[in-house]
Write an enzyme that holds these catalytic residues in place. Structure first.
Site, PDB file in Angstrom:
ATOM      1  CB  THR A  97      -0.984   0.003   1.188  1.00  0.00           C
ATOM      2  OG1 THR A  97      -1.969   1.016   0.962  1.00  0.00           O
ATOM      3  CG2 THR A  97      -0.305   0.230   2.540  1.00  0.00           C
ATOM      4  CB  THR A  98       0.542   4.403  -1.862  1.00  0.00           C
ATOM      5  OG1 THR A  98       0.349   3.506  -2.961  1.00  0.00           O
ATOM      6  CG2 THR A  98       1.507   5.502  -2.226  1.00  0.00           C
ATOM      7  CE  LYS A 100      -3.414   5.899  -0.891  1.00  0.00           C
ATOM      8  NZ  LYS A 100      -2.931   4.601  -0.401  1.00  0.00           N
ATOM      9  N   GLY A 200       1.812   2.852  -9.472  1.00  0.00           N
ATOM     10  CA  GLY A 200       1.159   4.078  -9.925  1.00  0.00           C
ATOM     11  C   GLY A 200       1.180   4.149 -11.442  1.00  0.00           C
ATOM     12  CG  HIS A 227       3.730  -1.957 -10.643  1.00  0.00           C
ATOM     13  ND1 HIS A 227       3.968  -2.125  -9.305  1.00  0.00           N
ATOM     14  CD2 HIS A 227       2.438  -2.331 -10.841  1.00  0.00           C
ATOM     15  CE1 HIS A 227       2.865  -2.568  -8.718  1.00  0.00           C
ATOM     16  NE2 HIS A 227       1.924  -2.701  -9.622  1.00  0.00           N
ATOM     17  CD  GLU A 230       1.693  -1.505 -14.644  1.00  0.00           C
ATOM     18  OE1 GLU A 230       2.372  -0.599 -14.104  1.00  0.00           O
ATOM     19  OE2 GLU A 230       0.557  -1.796 -14.278  1.00  0.00           O
TER      20      GLU A 230
HETATM   21  P1  5GP Z   1      -2.951   1.603  -2.430  1.00  0.00           P
HETATM   22  O1  5GP Z   1      -1.476   1.771  -2.606  1.00  0.00           O
HETATM   23  O2  5GP Z   1      -3.658   2.929  -2.377  1.00  0.00           O
HETATM   24  O3  5GP Z   1      -3.327   0.703  -1.289  1.00  0.00           O
HETATM   25  O4  5GP Z   1      -3.475   0.830  -3.727  1.00  0.00           O
HETATM   26  C1  5GP Z   1      -3.851   1.472  -4.914  1.00  0.00           C
HETATM   27  C2  5GP Z   1      -2.649   2.048  -5.636  1.00  0.00           C
HETATM   28  O5  5GP Z   1      -1.817   0.976  -6.115  1.00  0.00           O
HETATM   29  C3  5GP Z   1      -3.027   2.803  -6.916  1.00  0.00           C
HETATM   30  O6  5GP Z   1      -3.330   4.154  -6.634  1.00  0.00           O
HETATM   31  C4  5GP Z   1      -1.767   2.661  -7.762  1.00  0.00           C
HETATM   32  O7  5GP Z   1      -0.787   3.600  -7.371  1.00  0.00           O
HETATM   33  C5  5GP Z   1      -1.271   1.283  -7.386  1.00  0.00           C
HETATM   34  N1  5GP Z   1      -1.766   0.265  -8.350  1.00  0.00           N
HETATM   35  C6  5GP Z   1      -2.804  -0.577  -8.211  1.00  0.00           C
HETATM   36  N2  5GP Z   1      -2.948  -1.358  -9.286  1.00  0.00           N
HETATM   37  C7  5GP Z   1      -1.972  -1.015 -10.129  1.00  0.00           C
HETATM   38  C8  5GP Z   1      -1.576  -1.491 -11.417  1.00  0.00           C
HETATM   39  O8  5GP Z   1      -2.170  -2.385 -12.040  1.00  0.00           O
HETATM   40  N3  5GP Z   1      -0.481  -0.888 -11.971  1.00  0.00           N
HETATM   41  C9  5GP Z   1       0.213   0.096 -11.333  1.00  0.00           C
HETATM   42  N4  5GP Z   1       1.263   0.597 -11.951  1.00  0.00           N
HETATM   43  N5  5GP Z   1      -0.132   0.554 -10.126  1.00  0.00           N
HETATM   44  C10 5GP Z   1      -1.210   0.004  -9.528  1.00  0.00           C
END
Ligand code: 5GP
Length: 365
Positions: A97-98, A100, A200, A227, A230
């Site tokens: 997770t990012t 925030k 992202g 990542h 992609e």
């Molecule tokens: P979080 O980090 O907020 O828990 O999960 C969602 C975030 O994960 C998205 O805002 C994005 O930055 C990243 N994310 C989720 N799925 C993908 C994906 O398929 N490709 C990429 N590059 N980033 C993803």
């Protein structure tokens, strides 16, 4: 129960905010709708739409973040996501997770992560191990070997899931923001944080922006997954492979040279079939690189990416790979088991997971 559900599985590429139940997202949207902060019918329509391009996916994440970025909700979704993975027999989960900031909610990156940890502690349906083995090669880790009470809390023969955390750097972030995330990961490594992810929108940001933070993370003994590929960006793919990450995710837009390099470096690939098809980064499973990597014995692990956003599950990904590529139950079991080799954990956890698979292998016979 179908074999792809009952067999133990390892999930190494799951984004927290992408793995939320639709029912929870709708409930959160309804609450914000009642308070006049969003228009519920519009949000409902976006949440329930199932096929989205990669660009639309990132717009959806911006919406999801509006619904989820407060401490209480982060705790709730973490608990639910872990319970959902455990319910389909995921025995080891690396949840990413990012971290925030949300000034209006008094949220810092650190308090966001504390809310995540609170969610792990709140899990009740399964015993959770959030203990992280230290990397003794890394001086920064000396003396911080501590155990969470998550595993011992229930002390019964309940099902068990190991949960480890990866902190994601969003490609929209600056070098300083990325560094802040890495420092937070280092501060929290005794709490189950084992690595860093770069994710992202792949068309935003430059590799060079994140490199200093990623290099620092690596020097400090954190493991890195990127990542990678992609979108077609050969220069970035080569730079990422040269960095020698411990794993990469996706690898959809590789050309011959990139495949040759990846294979010679033997970097494990997190494969997310449904995600790749739904976002149209791969046009059909017939031409998905899973087949070539599997047949050439390259290290791979099947993952969900965003089980909520793409309406999938780890079991669903195993079932899909089996039916699409004609791989039988025994080989699929071996594929699940091989993933243990690529976890961001030490030998102790690997051996414990091997035992889980040994036990499960008996019921395969
Ligand atoms: P979080 O980090 O907020 O828990 O999960 C969602 C975030 O994960 C998205 O805002 C994005 O930055 C990243 N994310 C989720 N799925 C993908 C994906 O398929 N490709 C990429 N590059 N980033 C993803």
């Amino acid at each position: 129960m179908d074999w792809w559900v009952s067999m133990p599985k390892v999930e190494l590429h799951a984004h927290l905010n992408g793995s939320i139940r639709d029912s929870t997202l709708l409930e959160l949207a309804r609450e914000l709708g009642d308070r006049g902060l969003v228009r519920f019918p519009d949000v409902e329509c976006v949440i329930l739409k199932h096929d989205r391009s990669l660009t639309e996916v990132f717009k959806l994440f911006d919406l999801i973040h509006i619904l989820t970025t407060d401490h209480e909700t982060v705790t709730r979704i973490t608990k639910e996501v872990i319970e959902d993975f455990a319910a389909e027999n995921v025995v080891y989960l690396e949840l990413r997770t990012t971290p925030k900031k949300n000034v209006s909610k008094g949220m810092t990156k650190k308090s966001y992560m504390e809310a995540v940890l609170e969610g792990i502690r709140a899990v009740t349906t399964v015993e959770v191990d959030i203990f992280s083995e230290p990397n003794f090669d890394c001086p920064a880790n000396a003396g911080i070997y501590a155990r969470s009470d998550g595993c011992a809390r229930n002390g019964t023969a309940k099902k068990k899931i190991y949960v480890r955390l990866l902190l994601s750097i969003d490609r929209r972030e600056t070098t300083e923001a990325a560094m802040e995330t890495v420092k937070l990961a280092l501060e929290m490594r005794h709490l189950g944080v084992v690595g860093i992810d770069l994710s992202g929108n792949p068309v935003i940001g430059e590799w060079i922006t994140f490199l200093p933070a990623l290099e620092f993370a690596k020097e400090q003994g954190l493991l890195i997954t990127l990542h990678c590929g992609e979108v077609p960006n050969q220069v970035e793919i080569h730079a990422m492979l040269d960095f020698l990450p411990a794993r990469i995710g996706h690898a959809c837009c590789f050309g011959e040279e990139e495949w040759a390099k990846l294979k010679s470096l033997k970097i494990p690939v997190e494969i997310c079939l449904t995600s790749n098809i739904k976002t149209e980064t791969i046009s059909s499973l017939d031409i998905h690189h899973f087949a070539d990597l599997y047949n050439s014995g390259h290290p791979i692990v099947l993952c969900t990416d965003d089980s909520g956003v793409f309406s999938t599950s780890v079991s669903g990904e195993y079932s899909l790979a089996s039916s699409s590529f004609g791989i039988q139950k025994r080989e699929m079991f071996q594929l699940a088991r091989n993933a243990v080799n690529f976890i961001f954990e030490g030998n102790k956890v690997k051996l414990e997971l091997e035992q889980v698979f040994d036990l499960a292998a008996k019921s395969l016979e």
